[in-house]
Design an enzyme around this catalytic site. Structure first.
Site, mmCIF file in Angstrom:
data_model
loop_
_atom_site.group_PDB
_atom_site.id
_atom_site.type_symbol
_atom_site.label_atom_id
_atom_site.label_comp_id
_atom_site.label_asym_id
_atom_site.label_seq_id
_atom_site.Cartn_x
_atom_site.Cartn_y
_atom_site.Cartn_z
ATOM 1 N N THR A 1 12.046 -9.515 2.733
ATOM 2 C CA THR A 1 11.053 -8.593 3.290
ATOM 3 C C THR A 1 10.337 -7.811 2.184
ATOM 4 O OG1 THR A 1 12.586 -8.307 5.138
ATOM 5 C CG2 THR A 1 10.708 -6.811 5.057
ATOM 6 N N ARG B 1 16.391 -9.403 -3.646
ATOM 7 C CA ARG B 1 17.468 -8.419 -3.540
ATOM 8 C C ARG B 1 18.797 -9.139 -3.549
ATOM 9 N NH1 ARG B 1 15.625 -3.571 0.322
ATOM 10 N NH2 ARG B 1 13.746 -3.753 -0.899
ATOM 11 N N SER C 1 15.710 -0.694 -3.321
ATOM 12 C CA SER C 1 15.299 0.291 -2.325
ATOM 13 C C SER C 1 16.451 1.132 -1.789
ATOM 14 C CB SER C 1 14.569 -0.436 -1.203
ATOM 15 O OG SER C 1 13.967 0.469 -0.354
ATOM 16 N N HIS C 2 16.702 1.012 -0.480
ATOM 17 C CA HIS C 2 17.702 1.846 0.180
ATOM 18 C C HIS C 2 19.109 1.258 0.068
ATOM 19 C CE1 HIS C 2 16.171 -1.294 2.671
ATOM 20 N NE2 HIS C 2 17.296 -1.276 3.355
ATOM 21 N N LYS D 1 10.827 -5.918 -6.987
ATOM 22 C CA LYS D 1 9.673 -6.039 -6.095
ATOM 23 C C LYS D 1 8.483 -6.458 -6.942
ATOM 24 C CE LYS D 1 11.023 -2.487 -2.693
ATOM 25 N NZ LYS D 1 10.608 -1.250 -1.998
ATOM 26 N N ASP E 1 14.365 7.547 0.076
ATOM 27 C CA ASP E 1 15.335 6.499 -0.287
ATOM 28 C C ASP E 1 15.331 6.237 -1.794
ATOM 29 O OD1 ASP E 1 12.935 5.124 -0.545
ATOM 30 O OD2 ASP E 1 13.785 3.239 0.188
ATOM 31 N N ASP F 1 13.971 4.179 -3.904
ATOM 32 C CA ASP F 1 12.728 4.008 -4.661
ATOM 33 C C ASP F 1 11.579 4.861 -4.135
ATOM 34 O OD1 ASP F 1 12.667 2.432 -2.349
ATOM 35 O OD2 ASP F 1 11.282 0.983 -3.228
ATOM 36 N N ASP G 1 10.042 5.250 -1.205
ATOM 37 C CA ASP G 1 9.009 4.891 -0.233
ATOM 38 C C ASP G 1 9.393 5.231 1.209
ATOM 39 O OD1 ASP G 1 10.896 2.895 -0.200
ATOM 40 O OD2 ASP G 1 9.494 1.218 -0.368
ATOM 41 N N ARG G 2 10.668 5.561 1.448
ATOM 42 C CA ARG G 2 11.073 5.932 2.814
ATOM 43 C C ARG G 2 11.235 7.437 2.950
ATOM 44 N NH1 ARG G 2 15.252 1.681 5.356
ATOM 45 N NH2 ARG G 2 14.239 -0.189 4.591
ATOM 46 N N THR H 1 7.458 -7.142 10.287
ATOM 47 C CA THR H 1 8.169 -6.163 9.472
ATOM 48 C C THR H 1 7.930 -6.428 7.985
ATOM 49 O OG1 THR H 1 9.860 -5.761 11.119
ATOM 50 C CG2 THR H 1 10.479 -5.392 8.825
ATOM 51 N N GLU I 1 6.479 2.084 9.799
ATOM 52 C CA GLU I 1 7.534 1.248 10.352
ATOM 53 C C GLU I 1 8.654 2.138 10.854
ATOM 54 O OE1 GLU I 1 8.026 -2.770 8.156
ATOM 55 O OE2 GLU I 1 8.157 -1.244 6.635
ATOM 56 N N GLU I 2 9.417 1.611 11.802
ATOM 57 C CA GLU I 2 10.530 2.360 12.369
ATOM 58 C C GLU I 2 11.613 2.657 11.332
ATOM 59 O OE1 GLU I 2 13.694 0.837 12.471
ATOM 60 O OE2 GLU I 2 12.749 -0.896 11.512
ATOM 61 N N SER I 3 11.605 1.894 10.227
ATOM 62 C CA SER I 3 12.659 2.014 9.216
ATOM 63 C C SER I 3 12.383 3.152 8.243
ATOM 64 C CB SER I 3 12.790 0.700 8.471
ATOM 65 O OG SER I 3 11.526 0.324 7.949
ATOM 66 N N LYS J 1 4.535 2.138 1.294
ATOM 67 C CA LYS J 1 4.852 3.340 2.045
ATOM 68 C C LYS J 1 5.199 4.445 1.054
ATOM 69 C CE LYS J 1 9.447 1.426 3.226
ATOM 70 N NZ LYS J 1 9.385 -0.035 3.087
ATOM 71 N N ARG K 1 19.240 -7.031 13.742
ATOM 72 C CA ARG K 1 18.712 -5.737 14.147
ATOM 73 C C ARG K 1 18.214 -5.842 15.584
ATOM 74 N NH1 ARG K 1 18.891 -3.359 9.272
ATOM 75 N NH2 ARG K 1 17.713 -4.128 7.490
HETATM 76 C C1 VG1 Z 1 13.858 -3.382 6.008
HETATM 77 C C2 VG1 Z 1 13.075 -2.642 7.066
HETATM 78 C C3 VG1 Z 1 11.586 -2.872 6.865
HETATM 79 C C4 VG1 Z 1 11.183 -2.443 5.436
HETATM 80 C C5 VG1 Z 1 12.049 -3.168 4.431
HETATM 81 C C6 VG1 Z 1 11.782 -2.706 3.008
HETATM 82 O O1 VG1 Z 1 13.637 -4.766 6.119
HETATM 83 O O2 VG1 Z 1 13.454 -3.043 8.345
HETATM 84 O O3 VG1 Z 1 10.877 -2.152 7.829
HETATM 85 O O4 VG1 Z 1 9.844 -2.728 5.190
HETATM 86 O O5 VG1 Z 1 13.431 -2.953 4.714
HETATM 87 O O6 VG1 Z 1 12.082 -1.342 2.880
HETATM 88 P P1 VG1 Z 1 14.643 -5.756 6.892
HETATM 89 O O7 VG1 Z 1 14.063 -7.115 6.695
HETATM 90 O O8 VG1 Z 1 15.982 -5.575 6.270
HETATM 91 O O9 VG1 Z 1 14.657 -5.310 8.311
HETATM 92 V V1 VG1 Z 1 12.429 -0.672 1.364
HETATM 93 O O10 VG1 Z 1 12.349 0.902 1.520
HETATM 94 O O11 VG1 Z 1 12.309 -1.866 0.460
HETATM 95 O O12 VG1 Z 1 11.343 -0.827 0.396
HETATM 96 CO CO CO Z 2 12.500 1.739 -0.347
#
Ligand code: VG1
Ligand code: CO
Length: 539
Positions: free
Chosen positions: A17, A21, A112-113, A125, A276, A278, A280-281, A343, A362-364, A375, A494
């Site tokens: 996504t 990773r 990320s998270h 990324k 989070d 990095d 972006d959340r 997503t 996004e909901e995340s 984001k 999910r």
């Molecule tokens: C998750 C979230 C998605 C988000 C992605 C990257 O992906 O659901 O909404 O864009 O993480 O977030 P997945 O495929 O695990 O549902 V992060 O803060 O990389 O940059």
């Molecule tokens: Co992130």
């Protein structure tokens, strides 16, 4: 000085996504980073005259990977690298640097998270010249390249000093080390009315921002404490640490526990937020009050007129399919464009570039706008502070007023983690096959209106993407199923649930979604197939 090194392919270098990773230990294997980076360079082609950004969220192995990338970029003929001081850059700040310098792309080293450390995760990324992450057409080509790679190029020189701001040279390539914070702060000052927020803090408004020992600490301290005048100590866990101090840098009700506990206690400040790994959340909290990310997106969009950069009007708005439909009602009321995408933030990029949308989310726990192509956690916090400053209302008052105006989408996400890939793939395939037979059926009191995979046709490049399975019910409730594309081992299912209400506005989401959760578990046969009675993480 340029060495060509023989290598053999790894078969697991497919981006998900948001980039590649993997477990840190996988990434630390010999030539792993090198194979991946060479495949990107091979896919881009001629690198002469090209400029890229490099930085990361400070997690374990950042320091090693960044030196490899620098030496490989030079050996492959890249003209210039822009690098965040000490190798740090948040994902949103990185996107801004790419756009501001008209660079050809960039590499943000982050999972990320996901937790960091030697036993945690690492990631890369890859953004292209749009400032957003490369679309699947490109990442697919890179993946093909990783499967056939035989050699890579690297400059055989000592590591460079990343602490010294300014220009230096390496193997004929220019390197510019920049302060990762100052440009970003300037951009935020152009978007928001900092004076209005300053007044808020001067009048005694209190906040806590939890940087979760990740990359946003320095940004948050500079913006909230030094410039806007929030009390010293308002930003906690502000020093980026390689293992995030053992925290899971995912700003939600489960992992940002200290912040949530404080905000639900009698000692709560007026406002709480977290970002989070990095940056972006974002998570937004008021006194004893949590705003779901889907509601946050709807509320920010509804209040765009309070923000100098948006007050004269915005283009449309977009959300991922799994995100609640709350923002759709706002788009309708304001008569602006409304888009639903798969997503992943990369799907918003074309919509922003073609001026179809300004705000998206996004909901995340992701919200952002077209100032960049990622984001943006701190942007979301500043947007909320601006609304509070303009209206004089609390987070809770703003949210409840929103529900009174538009109704409320009760919304929760249930994650079933650590399922074998085989079980998860079969569950999704069987469920998809079963969808047509669900149409019109009544399940646990809900009548199915439409059951189908979510398929997105990009209006700009014409590409088609299938992501997730959606069951919509007659009363506006929805279930969305999809598999995560950011995990580093096994599969995560999910399940996203939503129920729309116009009367009962102040209920607990768990209670409101109980029936639909049961329907969701039954339809997909989650317990018999996975052995799990309950989700592992609920957000
Ligand atoms: C998750 C979230 C998605 C988000 C992605 C990257 O992906 O659901 O909404 O864009 O993480 O977030 P997945 O495929 O695990 O549902 V992060 O803060 O990389 O940059
Ligand atoms: Co992130």
């Amino acid at each position: 000085m340029i060495k060509t090194v023989q290598t053999t392919p790894y078969d697991d270098q497919k981006m998900g996504t948001a980039g590649l990773r993997r477990k840190s230990k996988i990434v630390m294997q010999p030539h792993y980073v090198e194979n991946f980076m060479q495949s990107i360079f091979n896919t881009i082609g001629d690198l002469k005259g090209k400029t890229f950004l490099v930085g990361g969220d400070g997690r374990f192995y950042n320091d090693v990977a960044i030196q490899k990338i620098i030496k490989m970029a030079a050996a492959n003929g890249v003209s210039k690298l822009i690098i965040g001081q000490n190798g740090f850059i948040s994902t949103p700040a990185g996107s801004h640097v790419i756009l501001k310098h008209k660079a050809d792309g960039g590499f943000v080293l982050s999972a990320s998270h996901n937790p960091g450390g030697e036993n945690g995760d690492f990631g890369i990324k890859y953004a292209n010249e749009t400032g957003g992450q490369a679309p699947s057409a490109i990442t697919d080509k890179i993946y093909q390249n990783t499967k056939n790679i035989k050699e890579y190029k690297i400059c055989d020189v000592p590591d460079i000093d990343l602490s010294k701001l300014g220009k230096q040279e390496l193997c004929g390539m220019e390197i510019e080390i920049i302060d990762p914070v100052s440009d970003y702060v300037n951009m935020m000052q152009e978007i928001f009315d900092f004076n209005a927020i300053k007044k808020l803090f001067a009048n005694g408004f209190t906040m806590r921002f939890d940087a979760m020992n990740a990359v946003t600490g320095p940004y948050a301290q500079r913006i909230f404490e030094e410039i806007l005048g929030a009390k010293k100590g308002s930003v906690v866990n502000a020093a980026p640490l390689p293992d995030f101090g053992g925290l899971h840098p995912d700003p939600n009700l489960v992992y940002a526990k200290d912040l949530v506990d404080l905000m639900f206690s009698d000692k709560a400040p007026d406002f709480g937020a977290a970002n989070d790994g990095d940056g972006d959340r974002n998570m937004i909290l008021g006194k004893k009050f949590f705003v779901t990310p889907s509601d946050s997106l709807a509320i920010l969009t509804d209040n765009y007129k309070y923000i100098p950069a948006y007050k004269d009007g915005i283009y449309g708005v977009a959300k991922s399919a799994a995100t609640s439909t709350a923002v759709g009602r706002v788009a309708k009321a304001h008569n602006i464009g409304y888009y639903e995408v798969p997503t992943g933030w990369k799907y918003f990029v074309n919509l922003m570039d073609s001026k179809r949308i300004t705000i998206c989310g996004e909901e995340s726990f992701g919200t952002g706008a077209s100032h960049i192509r990622e984001k943006d956690g701190i942007w979301a916090v500043l947007f909320w502070l601006s609304i509070i400053a303009a209206t004089g209302k609390s987070v809770e008052e703003i949210t409840i007023e929103h529900w009174k105006k538009y109704g409320r989408s009760y919304y929760m996400r249930f994650d079933f983690e650590g399922i074998s890939t085989e079980t998860a793939d079969k569950l999704m395939a069987d469920l998809e096959a079963k969808l047509p037979s669900l149409n019109g059926k009544e399940i646990n009191g809900f009548t199915v209106e439409k059951a189908a995979p979510f398929v997105y046709q990009d209006p700009v490049d014409g590409s088609s993407t299938k992501n997730g399975l959606v069951i919509s019910f007659k009363d506006g409730s929805r279930i969305v199923y999809r598999l995560s594309g950011t995990g580093s081992s096994g599969a995560t299912l999910r399940v996203y649930l939503e129920k729309y209400e116009t009367e009962k506005l102040l209920e607990k989401p768990q209670g409101m979604l109980e029936d639909i959760l049961k329907a969701a578990m039954d339809i997909a046969e989650i317990t018999p197939r996975t052995g799990k009675q309950h989700a592992d993480v609920i957000t």
